[in-house]
Design a protein around this motif. Structure first.
Motif, PDB file in Angstrom:
ATOM      1  N   MET A 211      -7.800   8.261   9.946  1.00  9.98           N
ATOM      2  CA  MET A 211      -9.186   7.141  10.162  1.00  9.98           C
ATOM      3  C   MET A 211      -9.184   6.869   8.548  1.00  9.98           C
ATOM      4  O   MET A 211      -9.667   5.539   8.263  1.00  9.98           O
ATOM      5  CB  MET A 211     -10.339   7.807  10.718  1.00  9.98           C
ATOM      6  CG  MET A 211      -9.970   7.992  12.086  1.00  9.98           C
ATOM      7  SD  MET A 211     -11.612   8.818  12.716  1.00  9.98           S
ATOM      8  CE  MET A 211     -12.950   7.651  12.607  1.00  9.98           C
ATOM      9  N   THR A 212      -9.304   7.513   7.731  1.00 12.85           N
ATOM     10  CA  THR A 212      -9.450   7.383   6.149  1.00 12.85           C
ATOM     11  C   THR A 212      -8.493   6.487   5.911  1.00 12.85           C
ATOM     12  O   THR A 212      -8.740   5.306   5.002  1.00 12.85           O
ATOM     13  CB  THR A 212      -9.694   8.778   5.273  1.00 12.85           C
ATOM     14  OG1 THR A 212     -10.727   9.442   5.851  1.00 12.85           O
ATOM     15  CG2 THR A 212      -9.911   8.228   3.789  1.00 12.85           C
ATOM     16  N   LEU A 213      -7.194   6.697   6.028  1.00 15.33           N
ATOM     17  CA  LEU A 213      -6.095   5.881   5.523  1.00 15.33           C
ATOM     18  C   LEU A 213      -6.184   4.604   6.112  1.00 15.33           C
ATOM     19  O   LEU A 213      -5.964   3.479   5.376  1.00 15.33           O
ATOM     20  CB  LEU A 213      -4.760   6.337   5.970  1.00 15.33           C
ATOM     21  CG  LEU A 213      -4.317   7.495   5.236  1.00 15.33           C
ATOM     22  CD1 LEU A 213      -3.036   8.290   5.787  1.00 15.33           C
ATOM     23  CD2 LEU A 213      -3.961   7.300   3.775  1.00 15.33           C
ATOM     24  N   VAL A 214      -6.544   4.218   7.299  1.00 13.73           N
ATOM     25  CA  VAL A 214      -6.538   2.988   8.054  1.00 13.73           C
ATOM     26  C   VAL A 214      -7.786   2.312   7.348  1.00 13.73           C
ATOM     27  O   VAL A 214      -7.949   1.129   6.894  1.00 13.73           O
ATOM     28  CB  VAL A 214      -6.992   3.092   9.532  1.00 13.73           C
ATOM     29  CG1 VAL A 214      -7.276   1.720  10.061  1.00 13.73           C
ATOM     30  CG2 VAL A 214      -5.803   3.761  10.180  1.00 13.73           C
ATOM     31  N   ALA A 215      -8.834   3.082   7.093  1.00 13.28           N
ATOM     32  CA  ALA A 215      -9.828   2.547   6.313  1.00 13.28           C
ATOM     33  C   ALA A 215      -9.666   1.967   4.896  1.00 13.28           C
ATOM     34  O   ALA A 215     -10.363   0.873   4.428  1.00 13.28           O
ATOM     35  CB  ALA A 215     -11.121   3.523   6.319  1.00 13.28           C
ATOM     36  N   ILE A 216      -9.094   2.925   4.188  1.00 17.05           N
ATOM     37  CA  ILE A 216      -8.660   2.387   2.887  1.00 17.05           C
ATOM     38  C   ILE A 216      -7.635   0.920   2.937  1.00 17.05           C
ATOM     39  O   ILE A 216      -7.921   0.217   2.098  1.00 17.05           O
ATOM     40  CB  ILE A 216      -8.004   3.524   2.316  1.00 17.05           C
ATOM     41  CG1 ILE A 216      -8.815   4.814   1.738  1.00 17.05           C
ATOM     42  CG2 ILE A 216      -7.086   2.902   1.164  1.00 17.05           C
ATOM     43  CD1 ILE A 216      -8.022   6.007   1.202  1.00 17.05           C
ATOM     44  N   GLY A 217      -7.074   0.927   4.026  1.00 19.29           N
ATOM     45  CA  GLY A 217      -6.050  -0.304   4.338  1.00 19.29           C
ATOM     46  C   GLY A 217      -6.982  -1.386   4.164  1.00 19.29           C
ATOM     47  O   GLY A 217      -6.548  -2.641   3.719  1.00 19.29           O
ATOM     48  N   PHE A 218      -8.123  -1.264   4.750  1.00 16.69           N
ATOM     49  CA  PHE A 218      -9.141  -2.511   4.952  1.00 16.69           C
ATOM     50  C   PHE A 218      -9.695  -2.852   3.643  1.00 16.69           C
ATOM     51  O   PHE A 218     -10.115  -4.060   3.315  1.00 16.69           O
ATOM     52  CB  PHE A 218     -10.328  -2.288   5.901  1.00 16.69           C
ATOM     53  CG  PHE A 218      -9.803  -2.332   7.315  1.00 16.69           C
ATOM     54  CD1 PHE A 218      -9.612  -3.527   7.879  1.00 16.69           C
ATOM     55  CD2 PHE A 218      -9.602  -1.340   8.081  1.00 16.69           C
ATOM     56  CE1 PHE A 218      -9.181  -3.635   9.057  1.00 16.69           C
ATOM     57  CE2 PHE A 218      -9.151  -1.553   9.597  1.00 16.69           C
ATOM     58  CZ  PHE A 218      -9.030  -2.652  10.006  1.00 16.69           C
ATOM     59  N   LEU A 219      -9.659  -2.157   2.591  1.00 11.95           N
ATOM     60  CA  LEU A 219      -9.998  -2.418   1.305  1.00 11.95           C
ATOM     61  C   LEU A 219      -9.131  -3.065   0.415  1.00 11.95           C
ATOM     62  O   LEU A 219      -9.530  -3.752  -0.487  1.00 11.95           O
ATOM     63  CB  LEU A 219     -10.192  -0.942   0.535  1.00 11.95           C
ATOM     64  CG  LEU A 219     -11.630  -0.009   0.913  1.00 11.95           C
ATOM     65  CD1 LEU A 219     -11.537   1.086   0.021  1.00 11.95           C
ATOM     66  CD2 LEU A 219     -12.803  -0.798   0.909  1.00 11.95           C
ATOM     67  N   PHE A 220      -7.866  -3.532   1.170  1.00 12.34           N
ATOM     68  CA  PHE A 220      -6.962  -4.006   0.242  1.00 12.34           C
ATOM     69  C   PHE A 220      -6.704  -5.545   0.929  1.00 12.34           C
ATOM     70  O   PHE A 220      -5.688  -5.874   0.584  1.00 12.34           O
ATOM     71  CB  PHE A 220      -5.769  -3.246  -0.099  1.00 12.34           C
ATOM     72  CG  PHE A 220      -6.023  -2.024  -0.907  1.00 12.34           C
ATOM     73  CD1 PHE A 220      -6.056  -2.276  -2.461  1.00 12.34           C
ATOM     74  CD2 PHE A 220      -6.460  -0.886  -0.618  1.00 12.34           C
ATOM     75  CE1 PHE A 220      -6.329  -1.265  -3.396  1.00 12.34           C
ATOM     76  CE2 PHE A 220      -6.708   0.203  -1.580  1.00 12.34           C
ATOM     77  CZ  PHE A 220      -6.563  -0.114  -2.892  1.00 12.34           C
ATOM     78  N   ARG A 221      -7.322  -5.518   1.882  1.00 12.26           N
ATOM     79  CA  ARG A 221      -7.162  -7.053   2.547  1.00 12.26           C
ATOM     80  C   ARG A 221      -7.770  -8.088   1.751  1.00 12.26           C
ATOM     81  O   ARG A 221      -8.709  -7.992   0.729  1.00 12.26           O
ATOM     82  CB  ARG A 221      -8.049  -7.079   3.824  1.00 12.26           C
ATOM     83  CG  ARG A 221      -7.428  -5.882   4.851  1.00 12.26           C
ATOM     84  CD  ARG A 221      -6.648  -6.697   5.943  1.00 12.26           C
ATOM     85  NE  ARG A 221      -5.954  -5.638   6.982  1.00 12.26           N
ATOM     86  CZ  ARG A 221      -6.118  -5.764   8.091  1.00 12.26           C
ATOM     87  NH1 ARG A 221      -6.970  -6.711   8.666  1.00 12.26           N
ATOM     88  NH2 ARG A 221      -5.485  -4.902   9.019  1.00 12.26           N
ATOM     89  N   PRO A 222      -7.267  -9.517   1.929  1.00  9.76           N
ATOM     90  CA  PRO A 222      -7.686 -10.409   1.022  1.00  9.76           C
ATOM     91  C   PRO A 222      -9.238 -10.654   0.956  1.00  9.76           C
ATOM     92  O   PRO A 222      -9.709 -10.786   0.108  1.00  9.76           O
ATOM     93  CB  PRO A 222      -7.106 -11.806   1.819  1.00  9.76           C
ATOM     94  CG  PRO A 222      -5.738 -11.063   2.411  1.00  9.76           C
ATOM     95  CD  PRO A 222      -6.126  -9.876   3.050  1.00  9.76           C
ATOM     96  N   GLY A 223      -9.989 -10.471   2.147  1.00  4.15           N
ATOM     97  CA  GLY A 223     -11.352 -10.709   2.293  1.00  4.15           C
ATOM     98  C   GLY A 223     -11.974  -9.727   1.398  1.00  4.15           C
ATOM     99  O   GLY A 223     -13.005  -9.827   0.802  1.00  4.15           O
ATOM    100  N   SER A 224     -11.422  -8.556   1.576  1.00  5.53           N
ATOM    101  CA  SER A 224     -12.108  -7.495   0.723  1.00  5.53           C
ATOM    102  C   SER A 224     -11.935  -7.468  -0.739  1.00  5.53           C
ATOM    103  O   SER A 224     -12.869  -7.597  -1.657  1.00  5.53           O
ATOM    104  CB  SER A 224     -11.382  -6.169   1.203  1.00  5.53           C
ATOM    105  OG  SER A 224     -11.986  -5.877   2.343  1.00  5.53           O
ATOM    106  N   ARG A 225     -10.575  -8.156  -1.188  1.00  2.81           N
ATOM    107  CA  ARG A 225     -10.316  -8.261  -2.660  1.00  2.81           C
ATOM    108  C   ARG A 225     -11.431  -9.558  -2.996  1.00  2.81           C
ATOM    109  O   ARG A 225     -11.763  -9.220  -4.294  1.00  2.81           O
ATOM    110  CB  ARG A 225      -8.987  -8.768  -2.725  1.00  2.81           C
ATOM    111  CG  ARG A 225      -7.925  -7.472  -2.705  1.00  2.81           C
ATOM    112  CD  ARG A 225      -6.672  -7.918  -3.032  1.00  2.81           C
ATOM    113  NE  ARG A 225      -6.167  -8.684  -1.960  1.00  2.81           N
ATOM    114  CZ  ARG A 225      -5.044  -8.596  -1.491  1.00  2.81           C
ATOM    115  NH1 ARG A 225      -4.233  -7.871  -1.788  1.00  2.81           N
ATOM    116  NH2 ARG A 225      -4.540  -9.452  -0.190  1.00  2.81           N
ATOM    117  N   ASP A 226     -11.657 -10.500  -2.388  1.00  2.00           N
ATOM    118  CA  ASP A 226     -12.339 -11.643  -2.744  1.00  2.00           C
ATOM    119  C   ASP A 226     -13.812 -11.005  -2.746  1.00  2.00           C
ATOM    120  O   ASP A 226     -14.707 -11.529  -3.707  1.00  2.00           O
ATOM    121  CB  ASP A 226     -12.376 -12.702  -1.743  1.00  2.00           C
ATOM    122  CG  ASP A 226     -10.973 -13.385  -1.733  1.00  2.00           C
ATOM    123  OD1 ASP A 226     -10.236 -13.117  -2.563  1.00  2.00           O
ATOM    124  OD2 ASP A 226     -10.785 -14.166  -0.639  1.00  2.00           O
TER     125      ASP A 226
END
Length: 140
Positions: free
Chosen positions: A114-129
């Motif tokens: 679950m943590t790995l999947v959550a971290i993946g969301f931190l590197f999505r374009p919307g998160s980077r913006d």
């Protein structure tokens, strides 16, 4: 307003902490006995349960602090600290799996995934913006 990827990070990361806590609570007696046996071998038999509870509270505080730094304060360095701590967790989990699969490890594996999947969301374009906007580089 937080982008969807950050909201998903929130749910998955906080959920992983909850899953981990449930696993620890369900296996507390065996974890406590193991800790007391290890401390007894060092001549500190009465310290086992207290050290276990103390380390659990410190670990929970660190994880909630990282979540706060990432999700509320938008500090990008904190997401890299989370990546490093998760990598360390994966290494220790792999080492533990070599000793055999126990009930607590199943909970830990689920929490780590679950943590790995959550971290993946931190590197999505919307998160980077979203992180970049906090620094005044663009985005919102």
């Amino acid at each position: 307003m937080k982008p969807a990827s950050i909201r998903k990070f929130d749910w998955l990361y906080l959920g992983s902490l909850g899953v981990n806590l449930i696993g620890i609570l369900l296996n507390f007696d065996s974890l406590s006995a193991q800790a007391e046996a290890e401390f007894a071998a060092r001549g500190m038999a009465e310290s086992g349960a207290g050290m276990l509870v103390g380390s659990l509270l410190i670990g929970l505080a660190i994880n909630l602090g990282l979540w706060f730094l990432i999700s509320v304060l938008r500090i990008g360095l904190a997401k890299w600290a989370l990546v490093l701590l998760t990598a360390w967790s994966i290494l220790t989990t792999v080492k533990s799996l070599s000793l055999g699969l126990e009930s607590i490890m199943v909970w830990g594996l689920l929490s780590t995934v679950m943590t790995l999947v959550a971290i993946g969301f931190l590197f999505r374009p919307g998160s980077r913006d979203w992180f970049a906007a906090h620094r005044g580089i663009g985005g919102e």
